[in-house]
Every structure is written in structure tokens, then in C-alpha cells.
Enzyme design. Structure first.
Site, PDB file in Angstrom:
ATOM      1  N   LYS A 259      43.739 -22.793  -0.442  1.00 24.13           N
ATOM      2  CA  LYS A 259      42.510 -22.268  -1.052  1.00 24.13           C
ATOM      3  C   LYS A 259      41.313 -22.427  -0.115  1.00 24.13           C
ATOM      4  CE  LYS A 259      42.494 -24.899  -4.760  1.00 24.13           C
ATOM      5  NZ  LYS A 259      43.697 -25.736  -4.621  1.00 24.13           N
TER       6      LYS A 259
ATOM      7  N   ARG B 223      39.383 -26.419 -12.915  1.00 22.84           N
ATOM      8  CA  ARG B 223      40.682 -27.086 -12.882  1.00 22.84           C
ATOM      9  C   ARG B 223      41.179 -27.365 -14.305  1.00 22.84           C
ATOM     10  NH1 ARG B 223      39.980 -29.098  -7.762  1.00 22.84           N
ATOM     11  NH2 ARG B 223      41.532 -30.370  -6.804  1.00 22.84           N
TER      12      ARG B 223
ATOM     13  N   ARG C 144      42.453 -37.161   4.747  1.00 23.22           N
ATOM     14  CA  ARG C 144      41.830 -37.586   3.493  1.00 23.22           C
ATOM     15  C   ARG C 144      42.645 -38.697   2.848  1.00 23.22           C
ATOM     16  NH1 ARG C 144      40.725 -32.111   0.227  1.00 23.22           N
ATOM     17  NH2 ARG C 144      41.468 -33.499  -1.385  1.00 23.22           N
TER      18      ARG C 144
ATOM     19  N   ARG D   1      48.644 -36.452  -7.772  1.00 21.69           N
ATOM     20  CA  ARG D   1      47.742 -35.311  -7.957  1.00 21.69           C
ATOM     21  C   ARG D   1      48.496 -34.096  -8.461  1.00 21.69           C
ATOM     22  NH1 ARG D   1      45.438 -34.482  -2.269  1.00 21.69           N
ATOM     23  NH2 ARG D   1      44.109 -32.835  -3.010  1.00 21.69           N
TER      24      ARG D   1
HETATM   25  P1  AMP Z   1      40.071 -31.015  -3.795  1.00 21.50           P
HETATM   26  O1  AMP Z   1      39.368 -31.124  -2.489  1.00 21.50           O
HETATM   27  O2  AMP Z   1      39.767 -29.722  -4.497  1.00 21.50           O
HETATM   28  O3  AMP Z   1      41.549 -31.273  -3.710  1.00 21.50           O
HETATM   29  O4  AMP Z   1      39.448 -32.166  -4.733  1.00 21.50           O
HETATM   30  C1  AMP Z   1      39.572 -33.528  -4.402  1.00 21.50           C
HETATM   31  C2  AMP Z   1      39.404 -34.370  -5.662  1.00 21.50           C
HETATM   32  O5  AMP Z   1      38.093 -34.137  -6.232  1.00 21.50           O
HETATM   33  C3  AMP Z   1      40.376 -34.052  -6.781  1.00 21.50           C
HETATM   34  O6  AMP Z   1      41.606 -34.719  -6.623  1.00 21.50           O
HETATM   35  C4  AMP Z   1      39.600 -34.528  -7.996  1.00 21.50           C
HETATM   36  O7  AMP Z   1      39.614 -35.930  -8.083  1.00 21.50           O
HETATM   37  C5  AMP Z   1      38.178 -34.105  -7.662  1.00 21.50           C
HETATM   38  N1  AMP Z   1      37.887 -32.718  -8.120  1.00 21.50           N
HETATM   39  C6  AMP Z   1      37.590 -31.633  -7.345  1.00 21.50           C
HETATM   40  N2  AMP Z   1      37.367 -30.540  -8.090  1.00 21.50           N
HETATM   41  C7  AMP Z   1      37.538 -30.927  -9.377  1.00 21.50           C
HETATM   42  C8  AMP Z   1      37.481 -30.253 -10.632  1.00 21.50           C
HETATM   43  N3  AMP Z   1      37.197 -28.941 -10.724  1.00 21.50           N
HETATM   44  N4  AMP Z   1      37.694 -30.986 -11.755  1.00 21.50           N
HETATM   45  C9  AMP Z   1      37.970 -32.297 -11.698  1.00 21.50           C
HETATM   46  N5  AMP Z   1      38.080 -32.990 -10.560  1.00 21.50           N
HETATM   47  C10 AMP Z   1      37.860 -32.321  -9.397  1.00 21.50           C
END
Ligand code: AMP
Length: 222
Positions: free
Chosen positions: A14, A89, A161, A172
Site C-alpha cells: 500500500k 482499518r 520497524r 498484526r
Molecule cells: P501501518 O504503518 O499502517 O502498518 O501502521 C502501524 C501501526 O499503527 C499499526 O499496527 C497500528 O498499531 C497503528 N495504526 C495505523 N493505522 C491505524 C488505523 N487506521 N487504525 C488503528 N491503528 C492504526
């Protein structure tokens, strides 16, 4: 205002695709994960609040997440629209976004679902590195940087990360795939959902996405 949503498992591509689409379409790429990571780096109250959820590989509560997203969507550079990556999400987040956009007389234009089998996801995520300065994404297997450990674009150091470690990846995936299914169902019901095969090379996935976004009259025949 044109709002696009990118859906897919963590590691489906993404972020990579959103960066290309943002440049091509001239609208900002807004990733809630990036907004949260910036808050953690800056040590703000929000950052302290969300860090524990992120470290555990859990979703941040909807109220906090919707707040930060709508705030960012109100900035002047998002006047003409945005590409949302990692949001919504949950079904509640999708509904909150719909309500906000309805107030502006629009809806989500397309929800582009980048579909990748989950066994490929674990392999991809454990090879993922991002640059410290801006979160540009690399992968040891599919998209290595030109110079080892350095970002091609801004030359900052590449880091892994914390939440890309194998056990966190599995946590996750387990938690997020269920919610992702609900969000996809939401956009299937509104008619915005489009599935794209994310198992192909990056450039082919980009082409498939742009093809979906072209006005029907311009699309290739057959
Ligand atoms: P990502 O970079 O999108 O994988 O996001 C990293 C982390 O941020 C996720 O594992 C969640 O803990 C948090 N996070 C990001 N976007 C959301 C969302 N829309 N709703 C809830 N948690 C989020």
C-alpha cells in the site's frame, strides 16, 4: 475532492503504491501509520498514547485514529483529495470517514484492495526496511536500495520497524485481517471496492491501479 482508499494486509504494498499514485495524481498520501510514527518520534502526548498499541501490533482505538486522520484531511494540501493508506482499518473508521465526506458532499471514490496471499506477507514484511527521514519503503528481496542501508531519495539510514519482527507480524496479521474483511465488505456494499492482484511486480500493480482510476472512456479496450 477525490478520496481514494488503499486496502490490503500490512506489507501488501500500500505504502509503495500510494507514493506513486500521489505523485501521479497530485494529491497527498496520508498514512495513519506514518502520522502515528511521527508522533512517537516527536514524543507528543499522542505519541506516548499510541506507542504501546503499536509495539504490541494492535490497532490504536478508533476515536484516536479517526481524530488524527480527519485533522490531517482538513489541511490545505488535501483540498482536492487524498490517498488514504492504512485507514480505515475498522468498520467504525469507515463509517466515520463516510460521515465526514458526506458533509462535504462527496464519498470515497474508490477503495483499491491490493490482494496478496498471507504466506507471502510474512516473507515480505521480515525483509522490509524504511528510511528514517521519510518512511520511503525498501525490501531486501524485491526492492533493494542502490547503496546498502541508505535511502535512494534522501540518503537517510534505513531501519527496520519494531513491529516488522516475525512474532509481531503474525500478531498484526491475526488481528488485522478480520477487521480488513469487514472494511472490504463495507466498500463492496457502497460499490467503491476494486480488487487488484498484488502478487505481481510493483510496476504492474501500479499500472493496474492507474487503469482502474482512469475515466472509463480512456481505458484500454479488452
Ligand atoms: P501501518 O504503518 O499502517 O502498518 O501502521 C502501524 C501501526 O499503527 C499499526 O499496527 C497500528 O498499531 C497503528 N495504526 C495505523 N493505522 C491505524 C488505523 N487506521 N487504525 C488503528 N491503528 C492504526
Amino acid at each position: 475532492m477525490r478520496v481514494l482508499v488503499l486496502l490490503g494486509a500490512p506489507g501488501a504494498g500500500k505504502g509503495t503504491q500510494a507514493q506513486v499514485l500521489a505523485r501521479t495524481l497530485g494529491i497527498p498520501h496520508i498514512a495513519t501509520g506514518d502520522l502515528f510514527r511521527a508522533a512517537v518520534r516527536e514524543g507528543t502526548t499522542l505519541g506516548r498514547e499510541v506507542k504501546e498499541y503499536m509495539d504490541r501490533g494492535e490497532l490504536v482505538p478508533d476515536g484516536v485514529t479517526v481524530g488524527i486522520l480527519l485533522d490531517r484531511l482538513s489541511a490545505s494540501d488535501a483540498r482536492d483529495g487524498a490517498i488514504l493508506d492504512g485507514f480505515p482499518r475498522t468498520r467504525a473508521q469507515a463509517e466515520a470517514l463516510d460521515a465526514e465526506l458526506a458533509g462535504r458532499g462527496v464519498g470515497v471514490d474508490r477503495a483499491l484492495y491490493i490482494d496478496v496471499p498471507s504466506e507471502d506477507i510474512v516473507r515480505r514484511l521480515s525483509g522490509r526496511w524504511i528510511c528514517e527521514a521519510a518512511g520511503h519503503v525498501y525490501n531486501v528481496a524485491s526492492r533493494p536500495p542502490r547503496a546498502a542501508g541508505r535511502c535512494d531519495i534522501d540518503e537517510s539510514a534505513l531501519v527496520q520497524r519494531d513491529d516488522d519482527r516475525a512474532e509481531t507480524v503474525r500478531a498484526r496479521l491475526g488481528q488485522q485481517m478480520g477487521a480488513l474483511g469487514e472494511v472490504a465488505a463495507h466498500y463492496r456494499a457502497t460499490g467503491a471496492l476494486v480488487m487488484v492482484d498484488g502478487g505481481k511486480p510493483i510496476a504492474e500493480v501500479t499500472e493496474a491501479l492507474l487503469d482502474v482510476l482512469r475515466p472509463a472512456a480512456e481505458r484500454r479496450v479488452g
